[in-house]
Design a protein around this motif. Structure first.
Motif, PDB file in Angstrom:
ATOM      1  N   ILE A 100     -71.453 -57.468-100.457  1.00  0.00           N
ATOM      2  CA  ILE A 100     -72.091 -56.461-101.296  1.00  0.00           C
ATOM      3  C   ILE A 100     -71.268 -55.180-101.408  1.00  0.00           C
ATOM      4  O   ILE A 100     -71.208 -54.571-102.467  1.00  0.00           O
ATOM      5  CB  ILE A 100     -73.535 -56.189-100.802  1.00  0.00           C
ATOM      6  N   GLU A 101     -70.599 -54.784-100.354  1.00  0.00           N
ATOM      7  CA  GLU A 101     -69.793 -53.565-100.400  1.00  0.00           C
ATOM      8  C   GLU A 101     -68.581 -53.739-101.313  1.00  0.00           C
ATOM      9  O   GLU A 101     -68.215 -52.822-102.045  1.00  0.00           O
ATOM     10  CB  GLU A 101     -69.399 -53.125 -99.001  1.00  0.00           C
ATOM     11  N   ARG A 120     -80.841 -52.378 -95.608  1.00  0.00           N
ATOM     12  CA  ARG A 120     -81.022 -53.655 -94.918  1.00  0.00           C
ATOM     13  C   ARG A 120     -82.507 -53.986 -94.916  1.00  0.00           C
ATOM     14  O   ARG A 120     -83.336 -53.135 -94.584  1.00  0.00           O
ATOM     15  CB  ARG A 120     -80.492 -53.524 -93.500  1.00  0.00           C
ATOM     16  N   TYR A 121     -82.853 -55.228 -95.257  1.00  0.00           N
ATOM     17  CA  TYR A 121     -84.223 -55.702 -95.157  1.00  0.00           C
ATOM     18  C   TYR A 121     -84.311 -56.637 -93.957  1.00  0.00           C
ATOM     19  O   TYR A 121     -83.747 -57.745 -93.988  1.00  0.00           O
ATOM     20  CB  TYR A 121     -84.657 -56.422 -96.427  1.00  0.00           C
ATOM     21  N   GLU A 122     -84.962 -56.136 -92.919  1.00  0.00           N
ATOM     22  CA  GLU A 122     -85.098 -56.876 -91.675  1.00  0.00           C
ATOM     23  C   GLU A 122     -83.740 -57.435 -91.262  1.00  0.00           C
ATOM     24  O   GLU A 122     -82.731 -56.760 -91.361  1.00  0.00           O
ATOM     25  CB  GLU A 122     -86.186 -57.946 -91.808  1.00  0.00           C
ATOM     26  N   ASP A 123     -83.706 -58.688 -90.804  1.00  0.00           N
ATOM     27  CA  ASP A 123     -82.438 -59.294 -90.407  1.00  0.00           C
ATOM     28  C   ASP A 123     -81.969 -60.315 -91.434  1.00  0.00           C
ATOM     29  O   ASP A 123     -81.138 -61.167 -91.117  1.00  0.00           O
ATOM     30  CB  ASP A 123     -82.573 -59.974 -89.036  1.00  0.00           C
ATOM     31  N   SER A 124     -82.484 -60.206 -92.661  1.00  0.00           N
ATOM     32  CA  SER A 124     -82.180 -61.266 -93.620  1.00  0.00           C
ATOM     33  C   SER A 124     -81.275 -60.851 -94.776  1.00  0.00           C
ATOM     34  O   SER A 124     -80.460 -61.651 -95.221  1.00  0.00           O
ATOM     35  CB  SER A 124     -83.472 -61.867 -94.182  1.00  0.00           C
ATOM     36  N   HIS A 125     -81.396 -59.623 -95.298  1.00  0.00           N
ATOM     37  CA  HIS A 125     -80.650 -59.249 -96.508  1.00  0.00           C
ATOM     38  C   HIS A 125     -80.201 -57.794 -96.470  1.00  0.00           C
ATOM     39  O   HIS A 125     -80.818 -56.963 -95.810  1.00  0.00           O
ATOM     40  CB  HIS A 125     -81.528 -59.418 -97.758  1.00  0.00           C
ATOM     41  N   GLU A 134     -74.779 -48.578-120.166  1.00  0.00           N
ATOM     42  CA  GLU A 134     -75.943 -48.433-121.035  1.00  0.00           C
ATOM     43  C   GLU A 134     -77.264 -48.532-120.298  1.00  0.00           C
ATOM     44  O   GLU A 134     -78.278 -48.941-120.843  1.00  0.00           O
ATOM     45  CB  GLU A 134     -75.857 -49.427-122.177  1.00  0.00           C
ATOM     46  N   GLY A 135     -77.239 -48.189-119.004  1.00  0.00           N
ATOM     47  CA  GLY A 135     -78.465 -48.139-118.239  1.00  0.00           C
ATOM     48  C   GLY A 135     -78.942 -49.455-117.666  1.00  0.00           C
ATOM     49  O   GLY A 135     -80.009 -49.519-117.067  1.00  0.00           O
ATOM     50  N   ILE A 136     -78.155 -50.523-117.831  1.00  0.00           N
ATOM     51  CA  ILE A 136     -78.555 -51.824-117.303  1.00  0.00           C
ATOM     52  C   ILE A 136     -78.669 -51.725-115.782  1.00  0.00           C
ATOM     53  O   ILE A 136     -77.757 -51.248-115.111  1.00  0.00           O
ATOM     54  CB  ILE A 136     -77.534 -52.917-117.683  1.00  0.00           C
ATOM     55  N   ILE A 137     -79.800 -52.174-115.235  1.00  0.00           N
ATOM     56  CA  ILE A 137     -80.000 -52.148-113.792  1.00  0.00           C
ATOM     57  C   ILE A 137     -79.750 -53.549-113.237  1.00  0.00           C
ATOM     58  O   ILE A 137     -80.361 -54.516-113.674  1.00  0.00           O
ATOM     59  CB  ILE A 137     -81.412 -51.682-113.413  1.00  0.00           C
ATOM     60  N   VAL A 138     -78.834 -53.609-112.278  1.00  0.00           N
ATOM     61  CA  VAL A 138     -78.508 -54.845-111.597  1.00  0.00           C
ATOM     62  C   VAL A 138     -78.858 -54.664-110.120  1.00  0.00           C
ATOM     63  O   VAL A 138     -78.453 -53.684-109.503  1.00  0.00           O
ATOM     64  CB  VAL A 138     -77.012 -55.180-111.749  1.00  0.00           C
ATOM     65  N   ALA A 139     -79.637 -55.587-109.591  1.00  0.00           N
ATOM     66  CA  ALA A 139     -79.941 -55.580-108.163  1.00  0.00           C
ATOM     67  C   ALA A 139     -78.996 -56.564-107.482  1.00  0.00           C
ATOM     68  O   ALA A 139     -78.706 -57.632-108.031  1.00  0.00           O
ATOM     69  CB  ALA A 139     -81.393 -55.986-107.919  1.00  0.00           C
ATOM     70  N   LEU A 140     -78.495 -56.181-106.328  1.00  0.00           N
ATOM     71  CA  LEU A 140     -77.586 -57.033-105.562  1.00  0.00           C
ATOM     72  C   LEU A 140     -78.228 -57.391-104.239  1.00  0.00           C
ATOM     73  O   LEU A 140     -78.872 -56.539-103.605  1.00  0.00           O
ATOM     74  CB  LEU A 140     -76.255 -56.321-105.320  1.00  0.00           C
ATOM     75  N   SER A 141     -78.064 -58.622-103.833  1.00  0.00           N
ATOM     76  CA  SER A 141     -78.651 -59.094-102.592  1.00  0.00           C
ATOM     77  C   SER A 141     -77.607 -59.918-101.826  1.00  0.00           C
ATOM     78  O   SER A 141     -77.051 -60.869-102.356  1.00  0.00           O
ATOM     79  CB  SER A 141     -79.859 -59.991-102.898  1.00  0.00           C
ATOM     80  N   GLU A 142     -77.362 -59.511-100.582  1.00  0.00           N
ATOM     81  CA  GLU A 142     -76.443 -60.256 -99.718  1.00  0.00           C
ATOM     82  C   GLU A 142     -77.247 -60.812 -98.547  1.00  0.00           C
ATOM     83  O   GLU A 142     -77.867 -60.043 -97.790  1.00  0.00           O
ATOM     84  CB  GLU A 142     -75.334 -59.336 -99.197  1.00  0.00           C
ATOM     85  N   ARG A 143     -77.248 -62.130 -98.408  1.00  0.00           N
ATOM     86  CA  ARG A 143     -77.949 -62.768 -97.281  1.00  0.00           C
ATOM     87  C   ARG A 143     -77.134 -62.547 -96.015  1.00  0.00           C
ATOM     88  O   ARG A 143     -75.922 -62.741 -96.008  1.00  0.00           O
ATOM     89  CB  ARG A 143     -78.112 -64.256 -97.552  1.00  0.00           C
ATOM     90  N   LEU A 144     -77.803 -62.155 -94.943  1.00  0.00           N
ATOM     91  CA  LEU A 144     -77.115 -61.858 -93.692  1.00  0.00           C
ATOM     92  C   LEU A 144     -76.984 -63.037 -92.762  1.00  0.00           C
ATOM     93  O   LEU A 144     -76.143 -63.049 -91.881  1.00  0.00           O
ATOM     94  CB  LEU A 144     -77.838 -60.722 -92.956  1.00  0.00           C
ATOM     95  N   ASN A 145     -77.799 -64.051 -92.894  1.00  0.00           N
ATOM     96  CA  ASN A 145     -77.709 -65.175 -91.963  1.00  0.00           C
ATOM     97  C   ASN A 145     -77.498 -66.476 -92.679  1.00  0.00           C
ATOM     98  O   ASN A 145     -77.437 -66.656 -93.790  1.00  0.00           O
ATOM     99  CB  ASN A 145     -78.951 -65.270 -91.081  1.00  0.00           C
TER     100      ASN A 145
END
Length: 145
Positions: A100-101, A120-125, A134-145
Motif C-alpha cells: 500500500i505504501e 490499520r484495521y485490527e490485525d487483518s488490513h 477529477e475527484g475520483i475516490i479510490v480506496a486501497l486495502s492491503e491484507r496483512l496476513n
C-alpha cells in the motif's frame, strides 16, 4: 439466477489521459480505447448526438473493469469534484493491493492525495482513501496476513 457478474463501473471524467494514466499507475491494465458514437449509443444512454471517447481498464485478475468516459457531446454536466465520502451516490472504488505504501507513492506522482490517513484495521488490513484525478475516490486495502 439473473445476474452472472458485474461487467464494469462507468466513470465520466474530463481528462481521459490523466484518468487512464492514474489507473495504469494503480496497476489496472488497459484493455482498449475507442471513440463511441452513433444512433445505437444515443438510444442506449437516452441522449442525442453522443460522441464519447472510452478507455476500458481491468484489474490484473481480469474480473473487474472500469469504463473511463470523456463526453465530447453532449458536454458532461458537472458534479462536486471534491465531494465528501458520505455524499449520496457511488462514492468510491476499492482495490486490494500488495504494498500500500508503494502504491500511495506512485499515485501521489499523479496528483493523488490521501483523504484521511493510512490506518490499520485490527490485525487483518491496512486501509486508506485516496482522491485522484477529477475527484475520483479510490480506496486501497492491503491484507496483512
Amino acid at each position: 439466477m439473473t445476474i452472472r457478474r458485474m461487467e464494469n463501473v462507468g466513470v465520466v471524467i474530463d481528462d481521459l489521459a490523466a484518468a487512464t494514466a492514474f489507473s495504469l499507475e494503480l496497476g489496472l491494465e488497459l484493455e482498449g480505447q475507442a471513440p463511441v458514437q452513433g444512433r445505437w449509443v444515443d438510444r442506449v444512454v437516452g441522449l442525442d448526438d453522443v460522441r464519447v471517447d472510452v478507455a476500458m481498464v481491468r484489474t490484473p485478475d481480469g474480473h473487474g473493469r472500469l469504463e473511463l468516459m470523456k463526453f465530447h457531446t453532449p458536454v458532461a454536466t458537472t458534479a462536486e469534484p471534491n465531494a465528501a465520502v458520505n455524499t449520496l451516490g457511488i462514492r468510491r472504488i476499492m482495490f486490494a493491493v500488495q504494498d500500500i505504501e508503494d502504491v500511495l507513492a506512485r499515485l501521489r506522482a499523479h496528483g493523488a492525495e490521501l483523504i484521511g490517513e493510512l490506518e490499520r484495521y485490527e490485525d487483518s488490513h491496512r486501509l486508506c482513501y485516496v482522491r485522484g484525478p477529477e475527484g475520483i475516490i479510490v480506496a486501497l486495502s492491503e491484507r496483512l496476513n
